[in-house]
Design a protein around this motif. Structure first.
Motif, PDB file in Angstrom:
ATOM      1  N   ARG A   1       0.833  -1.186   0.000  1.00 30.55           N
ATOM      2  CA  ARG A   1       0.000   0.000   0.000  1.00 30.55           C
ATOM      3  C   ARG A   1       0.876   1.248   0.000  1.00 30.55           C
ATOM      4  O   ARG A   1       2.044   1.204   0.421  1.00 30.55           O
ATOM      5  CB  ARG A   1      -0.965   0.027   1.184  1.00 30.55           C
TER       6      ARG A   1
ATOM      7  N   ILE B   1       2.722  -5.113   3.012  1.00 31.47           N
ATOM      8  CA  ILE B   1       1.964  -5.339   4.235  1.00 31.47           C
ATOM      9  C   ILE B   1       1.585  -6.800   4.454  1.00 31.47           C
ATOM     10  O   ILE B   1       1.265  -7.190   5.579  1.00 31.47           O
ATOM     11  CB  ILE B   1       0.688  -4.480   4.282  1.00 31.47           C
TER      12      ILE B   1
ATOM     13  N   TYR C   1       1.469  -3.618  11.228  1.00 32.89           N
ATOM     14  CA  TYR C   1       0.372  -2.653  11.146  1.00 32.89           C
ATOM     15  C   TYR C   1      -0.958  -3.314  10.796  1.00 32.89           C
ATOM     16  O   TYR C   1      -2.021  -2.740  11.054  1.00 32.89           O
ATOM     17  CB  TYR C   1       0.694  -1.574  10.113  1.00 32.89           C
ATOM     18  N   VAL C   2      -0.902  -4.505  10.195  1.00 33.89           N
ATOM     19  CA  VAL C   2      -2.140  -5.139   9.745  1.00 33.89           C
ATOM     20  C   VAL C   2      -2.362  -6.514  10.359  1.00 33.89           C
ATOM     21  O   VAL C   2      -3.448  -7.092  10.196  1.00 33.89           O
ATOM     22  CB  VAL C   2      -2.180  -5.245   8.210  1.00 33.89           C
TER      23      VAL C   2
ATOM     24  N   PHE D   1      -5.937  -8.142   8.861  1.00 34.25           N
ATOM     25  CA  PHE D   1      -5.968  -8.464   7.435  1.00 34.25           C
ATOM     26  C   PHE D   1      -5.587  -9.934   7.236  1.00 34.25           C
ATOM     27  O   PHE D   1      -4.770 -10.475   7.983  1.00 34.25           O
ATOM     28  CB  PHE D   1      -4.981  -7.606   6.662  1.00 34.25           C
TER      29      PHE D   1
ATOM     30  N   MET E   1      -9.741  -7.468   4.509  1.00 37.76           N
ATOM     31  CA  MET E   1      -9.379  -6.415   5.450  1.00 37.76           C
ATOM     32  C   MET E   1     -10.540  -6.169   6.393  1.00 37.76           C
ATOM     33  O   MET E   1     -11.618  -5.746   5.959  1.00 37.76           O
ATOM     34  CB  MET E   1      -9.025  -5.133   4.693  1.00 37.76           C
TER      35      MET E   1
ATOM     36  N   LEU F   1     -11.123  -2.050   9.781  1.00 34.49           N
ATOM     37  CA  LEU F   1     -10.360  -1.010   9.088  1.00 34.49           C
ATOM     38  C   LEU F   1     -10.304   0.269   9.906  1.00 34.49           C
ATOM     39  O   LEU F   1     -11.253   0.625  10.616  1.00 34.49           O
ATOM     40  CB  LEU F   1     -10.970  -0.744   7.719  1.00 34.49           C
TER      41      LEU F   1
ATOM     42  N   ASP G   1      -6.126   5.072   9.280  1.00 39.23           N
ATOM     43  CA  ASP G   1      -4.723   4.947   8.856  1.00 39.23           C
ATOM     44  C   ASP G   1      -4.520   3.921   7.756  1.00 39.23           C
ATOM     45  O   ASP G   1      -3.448   3.866   7.149  1.00 39.23           O
ATOM     46  CB  ASP G   1      -3.835   4.564  10.055  1.00 39.23           C
ATOM     47  N   ASP G   2      -5.520   3.100   7.486  1.00 41.53           N
ATOM     48  CA  ASP G   2      -5.422   2.130   6.392  1.00 41.53           C
ATOM     49  C   ASP G   2      -5.738   2.762   5.047  1.00 41.53           C
ATOM     50  O   ASP G   2      -5.592   2.114   4.009  1.00 41.53           O
ATOM     51  CB  ASP G   2      -6.388   0.959   6.630  1.00 41.53           C
TER      52      ASP G   2
ATOM     53  N   TYR H   1      -3.868   0.416  -2.707  1.00 42.54           N
ATOM     54  CA  TYR H   1      -3.367  -0.928  -2.466  1.00 42.54           C
ATOM     55  C   TYR H   1      -2.984  -1.581  -3.794  1.00 42.54           C
ATOM     56  O   TYR H   1      -3.731  -1.511  -4.773  1.00 42.54           O
ATOM     57  CB  TYR H   1      -4.425  -1.766  -1.752  1.00 42.54           C
TER      58      TYR H   1
END
Length: 114
Positions: A38, A48, A62-63, A67, A82, A85, A88-89, A93
């Motif tokens: 992303r 990610i 972060y995910v 995710f 995902m 959410l 910040d996401d 992508y």
């Protein structure tokens, strides 16, 4: 020359879910370790999530836990589910090999509002 197509992005509220899809022509995705990346304006594209041909998954901090990357080797597609959410996401992508081809798709925009 590979042509990658990402789809499934959209606008959701925080806490919502989206499922991204990735297909390609010119290469068979099933033979590669694939990843989702992303990018936000002014920042570098970041990896990610990744998945091996055999289905082993890896995630950035972060995910992780929100995710899920998966693949369908029959359809030769890669997906990113995902959940939970966050604003910040919000990013564009992209799908590519973990050792990426030079050619990138258009990406798919994900926008998460608070």
């Amino acid at each position: 020359q590979v042509q990658i197509v990402e789809s499934g992005g959209g606008s959701v509220q925080a806490g919502g879910s989206l499922r991204l899809s990735c297909t390609a022509s010119g290469e068979m995705l099933r033979t590669y370790v694939m990843g989702w990346y992303r990018q936000t304006p002014g920042k570098q594209r970041e990896l990610i999530a990744g998945i091996t041909s055999g289905g082993n998954e890896n995630y950035s901090e972060y995910v992780k836990g929100r995710f899920t990357i998966s693949r369908d080797n029959v359809k030769d597609a890669v997906y990113l589910q995902m959940n939970s959410l966050k604003p910040d996401d919000t990013a564009v992508y992209y799908c590519n090999k973990v050792m990426p081809w030079n050619d990138w798709g258009q990406g798919t925009q994900v926008t998460v509002s608070s």
